[in-house]
Design an enzyme around this catalytic site. Structure first.
Site, PDB file in Angstrom:
ATOM      1  NE  ARG A  48      -1.834  -2.398   2.780  1.00 45.42           N
ATOM      2  CZ  ARG A  48      -1.786  -1.663   1.832  1.00 45.42           C
ATOM      3  NH1 ARG A  48      -2.357  -1.986   0.542  1.00 45.42           N
ATOM      4  NH2 ARG A  48      -1.244  -0.445   1.879  1.00 45.42           N
ATOM      5  CB  ALA A  50      -6.707   4.864   4.421  1.00 39.08           C
ATOM      6  CD  GLN A 199       2.881  -2.200   4.320  1.00 36.36           C
ATOM      7  OE1 GLN A 199       3.973  -2.078   4.476  1.00 36.36           O
ATOM      8  NE2 GLN A 199       2.078  -2.008   5.343  1.00 36.36           N
ATOM      9  CG  ASP A 240      -3.145   5.262   6.482  1.00 36.79           C
ATOM     10  OD1 ASP A 240      -1.943   5.395   6.145  1.00 36.79           O
ATOM     11  OD2 ASP A 240      -3.620   4.235   6.669  1.00 36.79           O
ATOM     12  CE  LYS A 251       2.479   1.133   6.816  1.00 32.85           C
ATOM     13  NZ  LYS A 251       1.809   0.779   8.150  1.00 32.85           N
TER      14      LYS A 251
END
Ligand code: MRU
Length: 363
Positions: A48, A50, A199, A240, A251
């Site tokens: 995960r 970008a 994360q 992202d 996020k």
């Protein structure tokens, strides 16, 4: 820079990645031998972040080309691979950037296999150099604060994981931090846990630990309080997708940090490789598709059982309570102090971005 990367190739030309779902408790490597496995790795968030999503998709296309040749399939197989990988996650624009780059390279070549292998490798190496340069340009921002504080510790707050685990090496927000540490600047990172996939606690804390960076884990709602009490000198987050006018999708929860930073006059920086800029759109709120994920990511939490040592998933709400799970939010450009790119630091605006990237000016 680093003793490890997040994606690499093997002697038999397969691709390996770290299973990020298992960190920090287990370091497991997953081999990707088909494009379907690459697609699954992106969808299931084995990989995960970008830039890493883009790199994995690029190698996914190489694996599809190989399968097409080995099984003597026609071009529709490759077209399907492109469209499956395109649909694997919607928000991070690096995915589409990498796939477009692979398509153009393949379409201009007689040797699909070698071309796709070479281009995927170039995408990976480009990310490493890009992140290194983000570190070079981001370092003076930390240095300036360290000077102002007469060498006292610089406190940085971050959200999600925009470190090397979201990229290939270095990371975007971590590159300036690692460079600052190398220069002897005292830094400390406040790590937002970043619900629901955690994360921050699972990945950012893991990589800061591996690189001996002083850090403290906080719940997602603590940042505002810390800022009000002078405990945060700057915020750096990743992105992202960044629009032409400098709006940033990152996020979920990033926007709230930007609001708190502005209220407390704390600089709010976004570190980004230019591969996350979507030059085709301006208004992030209206034009960036926001991923909605499975509600069970919110309803359950995954962690290590201290007694059995096993990784377990536990329900944290009544059996029947539904949940909503938007993966990202948009921080409008007006809340962003500066963007840190591989070409330098600029205002979060079209004028700022096109000063660094004049080739993207429209007139
Ligand atoms: O859902 P994720 O874990 O892929 O989201 C990742 C982020 O939001 C990162 O901050 C972003 O991709 C930047 S990674 C350098």
């Amino acid at each position: 820079m680093s003793e490890f990367r997040t994606i690499w190739t093997t002697a038999d030309r397969n691709v390996e990645v770290i299973d990020q779902r298992k960190l920090p408790h287990e370091y497991t490597v997953v081999k990707l031998t088909t494009y379907k496995e690459a697609e699954m790795a992106i969808k299931a968030m084995i990989v995960r972040g970008a830039p890493l999503i883009g790199a994995t998709a690029a190698y996914g296309i190489y694996l599809a080309v190989r399968e097409m040749i080995e099984k003597q399939l026609d071009g529709t197989f490759l077209d399907q691979a492109f469209s499956d990988l395109r649909a694997s996650r919607p928000t991070a624009v690096n995915l589409f950037w990498a796939l477009d780059k692979m398509r153009a390279a393949i379409d201009n070549s007689d040797d699909f296999l070698e071309t796709s292998w070479r281009m995927a490798g170039e995408i990976v190496e480009e990310d490493v150099e890009t992140c290194r340069m983000i570190g070079v340009h981001g370092l003076p921002l930390i240095e300036e604060i360290a000077k102002r504080k007469a060498g006292e510790t610089v406190n940085i707050l971050t959200h999600c994981n925009a470190g090397m685990l979201g990229c290939v090496e270095w990371g975007t927000i971590t590159a300036p931090v690692y460079q600052a540490m190398k220069k002897g600047i005292k830094v400390h990172v406040w790590v937002d846990e970043t619900r629901p996939r955690n994360q921050g606690s699972n990945l950012t804390a893991y990589e800061l630990t591996r690189h001996n960076v002083p850090h403290t884990l906080i719940v997602d709602n603590a940042g505002g309080h810390l800022m009000q009490h002078g405990m945060v000198d700057l915020v750096i987050v990743g992105t992202d997708r960044t629009t032409r006018q400098g709006d940033v999708a990152n996020k979920i929860g990033t926007y709230l940090k930007a609001l708190a930073a502005q209220d407390n006059k704390i600089p709010f920086y976004v570190a980004l490789p230019s591969t996350t800029i979507d030059w085709t759109i301006r208004d992030g709120l209206k034009e960036i598709p926001i991923e909605e994920r499975d509600q069970d990511e919110v309803r359950y939490m995954i962690g290590k059982n201290q007694e059995s040592g096993k990784i377990e998933s536990v329900l944290i709400c009544p059996e029947t309570t539904p949940a909503s799970n938007y993966g990202f939010d948009v921080t409008p450009a007006r809340f962003i102090t500066k963007l840190i790119t591989e070409r330098g630091v600029c205002d979060a605006s079209e004028a700022g971005l096109t000063t660094l990237f004049p080739e993207m000016k429209t007139e």
